[in-house]
Design a protein around this motif. Structure first.
Motif, short mmCIF file in Angstrom:
data_model
loop_
_atom_site.label_atom_id
_atom_site.label_comp_id
_atom_site.label_asym_id
_atom_site.label_seq_id
_atom_site.Cartn_x
_atom_site.Cartn_y
_atom_site.Cartn_z
N ILE A 15 2.64 7.52 -5.75
CA ILE A 15 1.93 7.44 -4.48
C ILE A 15 1.38 6.03 -4.25
CG2 ILE A 15 -0.04 8.30 -3.17
CD1 ILE A 15 2.19 10.30 -3.36
N LEU A 16 0.85 5.41 -5.30
CA LEU A 16 0.30 4.06 -5.15
C LEU A 16 1.40 3.05 -4.83
CD1 LEU A 16 -2.28 4.09 -8.11
CD2 LEU A 16 -2.80 4.13 -5.66
N VAL A 17 2.57 3.20 -5.46
CA VAL A 17 3.69 2.32 -5.15
C VAL A 17 4.13 2.50 -3.69
CG1 VAL A 17 6.13 1.86 -5.64
CG2 VAL A 17 4.52 2.13 -7.52
N GLN A 18 4.26 3.77 -3.26
CA GLN A 18 4.64 4.05 -1.87
C GLN A 18 3.63 3.45 -0.89
OE1 GLN A 18 4.98 8.29 -1.50
NE2 GLN A 18 6.98 8.40 -2.51
N LEU A 44 -7.90 3.22 -1.30
CA LEU A 44 -7.15 4.38 -1.79
C LEU A 44 -7.14 4.41 -3.31
CD1 LEU A 44 -5.32 6.79 -1.03
CD2 LEU A 44 -3.36 5.24 -1.28
N ALA A 45 -6.94 3.26 -3.95
CA ALA A 45 -6.96 3.21 -5.42
C ALA A 45 -8.33 3.64 -5.95
CB ALA A 45 -6.62 1.82 -5.90
N VAL A 89 0.07 -0.42 -3.03
CA VAL A 89 -1.05 -0.87 -3.85
C VAL A 89 -0.53 -1.74 -4.99
CG1 VAL A 89 -2.97 -0.13 -5.33
CG2 VAL A 89 -2.39 1.17 -3.27
N ALA A 90 -1.19 -2.87 -5.22
CA ALA A 90 -0.78 -3.77 -6.30
C ALA A 90 -1.22 -3.23 -7.65
CB ALA A 90 -1.39 -5.15 -6.07
N ASN A 91 -0.47 -3.60 -8.69
CA ASN A 91 -0.78 -3.22 -10.08
C ASN A 91 -0.97 -1.71 -10.26
OD1 ASN A 91 -0.85 -5.99 -10.83
ND2 ASN A 91 -2.96 -6.12 -10.06
N PRO A 92 -0.03 -0.89 -9.82
CA PRO A 92 -0.20 0.57 -9.92
C PRO A 92 -0.28 1.07 -11.35
CG PRO A 92 2.05 0.02 -9.28
CD PRO A 92 1.26 -1.25 -9.21
N PHE A 93 0.43 0.38 -12.30
CA PHE A 93 0.40 0.85 -13.68
C PHE A 93 -1.00 0.69 -14.27
CE2 PHE A 93 0.77 0.18 -18.27
CZ PHE A 93 1.42 1.35 -18.64
N GLY A 100 -2.87 4.03 7.95
CA GLY A 100 -1.69 3.20 7.80
C GLY A 100 -1.61 2.39 6.53
N LEU A 101 -2.75 2.22 5.82
CA LEU A 101 -2.77 1.43 4.59
C LEU A 101 -2.12 0.07 4.79
CD1 LEU A 101 -1.82 4.26 2.04
CD2 LEU A 101 -4.07 3.21 2.33
#
Length: 535
Positions: free
Chosen positions: A320-323, A391-392, A326-330, A381-382
């Motif tokens: 979801i974070l990649v979609q 969101l993170a 959002v940076a640095n999802p891992f 819309g992020l």
């Protein structure tokens, strides 16, 4: 002669003083809130039994990155860059069928051979062979068979461990004991993720065999350690072995005789009132009209937690974070895991100190707000960095409060709410529906969030927010306050159909009767001491 009588009187008086509770407390207060309960035997049992859920945590966290390892894909599928949907269904879904089956397997084992031997059997006869078969599986069929067999054992452990702990630990720390199981699962899960991440750089079969080998070592080590644990006092009394129960409680309660005798009295009261029902009970009695409310309440949070947003925000967080850009999802996923672990430490302590209902109602309300916030940010819309970071942040905060509320209560309620004769089948029923709901939700989330399907992305949090809102209303009317309550007290309050909001301050007849018997015994000792002094 007079000197001898005086010594006997003093001895009788001292004997009574050793047993008599201190001023301002009752015997039942001492049983519910014994001081100095945290001896090394209690801690040992909590750690060993609590870590049993670590096997579930390990598999639940290492399987996703394991399936992405190039050499693992090459071994079990060929040269394709990723597993096909068919093989993924076999590797992930089939073991959950084994888990659902294992929940029902645990019931006859716990009743016939006890909690301790059931866990030992699960470790050595199910988890260990299954893990070894996975480690040396020559093909996909053998791998799936090993995972199915392993999950049979994992499910037996997750069904048995919460019950086992609640029957060994004093009532006032019951939530923390069960919460330790969840904390152990999260801690081992972090280890699993780190192990797979570390072996990804190895360019031979050790890339996937090291994580699988560590998984095989866990059940052997924990099975051996479980040999040191004490059997459940409740199981001993249910099976006509009160002296074994007393011996166990004396070891676990620092030889505090008055605490042990009071706890034994409450256990006897619950078992005697339930004895005829236990002899005639069968599994489906949990769905009878007299037990249905307790059964549904026991398992409800295990199911509603699956549709409260945790699968969307925890298991699919990276996707979801990649979609969402959002940076640095891992790195954020690692932070989410750590906050989840922190919640499993703080949440059970709050449940014991504050109570079940306050933690549920406040915690679920916060989760509702966080779901709406996540959905609102996605609907906006992020498009900006602040929205993406927001969101993170919502995901990270959600992980903490979900662990502190849902995860701290979900395994506790089915361990303490059922009547003693139906504890095992109720726990099995609750675990079964938990796995079933997880399968359905895990399948549904990609269908409603993926770009090539429903394309909702993080906006799907609105749906889960609605589910949490319904859970809040249900919790107000059906979650009882069982903090520091014995099985006899819980039985009594359900029998009297006491409204849930009145449970906290209610004085039970079971406690009053035990207290009166204790005071009669104390008065008899006082009278005997006085007669000897007069003589």
């Amino acid at each position: 002669m007079d000197e001898s009588i005086s010594k006997r009187a003093a001895s009788a008086h001292d004997e009574h003083a050793a047993e008599k509770p201190t001023t301002g407390s009752t015997s039942t207060d001492d049983a519910h809130h014994p001081t100095g309960w945290g001896n090394w035997r209690v801690i040992m049992n909590m750690v060993i039994i609590g870590l049993s859920l670590g096997l579930f945590g390990y598999d639940n966290n290492f399987v996703a990155p394991l399936l992405a390892l190039p050499l693992f894909i090459l071994k079990y599928q060929g040269v394709r860059p990723a597993f096909t949907a068919r093989i993924l269904d076999l590797i992930i879904t089939v073991p959950l069928v084994g888990a659902a089956t294992g929940a029902f397997l645990a019931v006859p084992l716990m009743r016939r051979i006890g909690r301790k031997k059931t866990m030992i059997m699960a470790y050595f006869l199910l988890c260990t062979p299954g893990s070894i078969l996975q480690l040396f599986a020559p093909n996909t069929g053998a791998l799936v068979t090993g995972r199915f067999w392993n999950y049979l054992g994992v499910s037996v452990l997750t069904t048995t461990a919460p019950l086992y702990l609640t029957e060994l630990i004093p009532p006032h720390v019951r939530a923390r004991a069960v919460g330790f199981c969840i904390a152990g699962s999260c801690a081992v899960g972090i280890v699993a993720t780190t192990v797979v991440w570390a072996t990804e750089r190895i360019n031979d079969t050790r890339q996937y065999k090291i994580p699988l080998a560590i998984q095989a070592v866990f059940p052997v080590a924990l099975g051996a350690l479980t040999l040191l644990c004490h059997e459940s006092p409740l199981w001993y009394i249910q099976n006509g072995k009160p002296e074994f129960a007393r011996r166990t409680l004396m070891a676990l309660r620092n030889d505090a005789t008055h605490v042990v005798e009071t706890e034994m009295s409450l256990l006897h009261a619950a078992v005697m009132a339930d004895q005829q029902r236990r002899e005639q009970s069968h599994f489906w009695e949990i769905l009878n009209r007299a037990n249905l409310q307790r059964t549904l309440t026991s398992g409800a949070l295990l199911c509603t937690s699956q549709v409260g947003g945790q699968i969307l925000i925890l298991q699919f967080s990276t996707v979801i974070l990649v979609q969402s850009g959002v940076a640095n999802p891992f790195q954020i996923t690692i932070i989410i895991a750590c906050l989840q672990f922190l919640g499993t430490i703080i949440g059970p302590t709050l449940v014991d100190k504050v109570g079940r209902r306050p933690v549920a109602l406040v915690g679920f309300s916060i989760l509702f707000v966080l779901n709406i916030a996540a959905g609102g940010l996605a609907a906006a819309g992020l498009t900006t960095k602040s929205q993406q970071l927001g969101l993170a942040a919502v995901f990270i905060i959600f992980a903490f409060f979900n662990a502190a509320s849902f995860q701290s209560l979900a395994y506790l309620l089915p361990a303490e709410i059922p009547t003693p004769s139906l504890r095992e089948p109720t726990m099995a029923w609750s675990t079964f529906w938990s796995y079933t709901t997880a399968v359905i939700t895990t399948f549904a989330v990609p269908q409603i969030t993926a770009a090539d399907a429903g394309n909702l992305g993080a906006k799907a949090a609105f749906i889960f927010g609605g589910c949490v809102f319904v859970t809040i209303i249900w919790s107000y009317f059906f979650i009882p306050e069982t903090r520091a309550r014995s099985a006899a007290e819980i039985d009594e309050m359900y029998d009297k159909k006491l409204p849930m909001r009145r449970w906290r301050g209610y004085q039970c007849d079971a406690v009053r009767e035990v207290s009166e018997k204790f005071n009669e015994k104390a008065g008899s000792v006082d009278k005997r001491a006085g007669d000897l002094e007069l003589a």
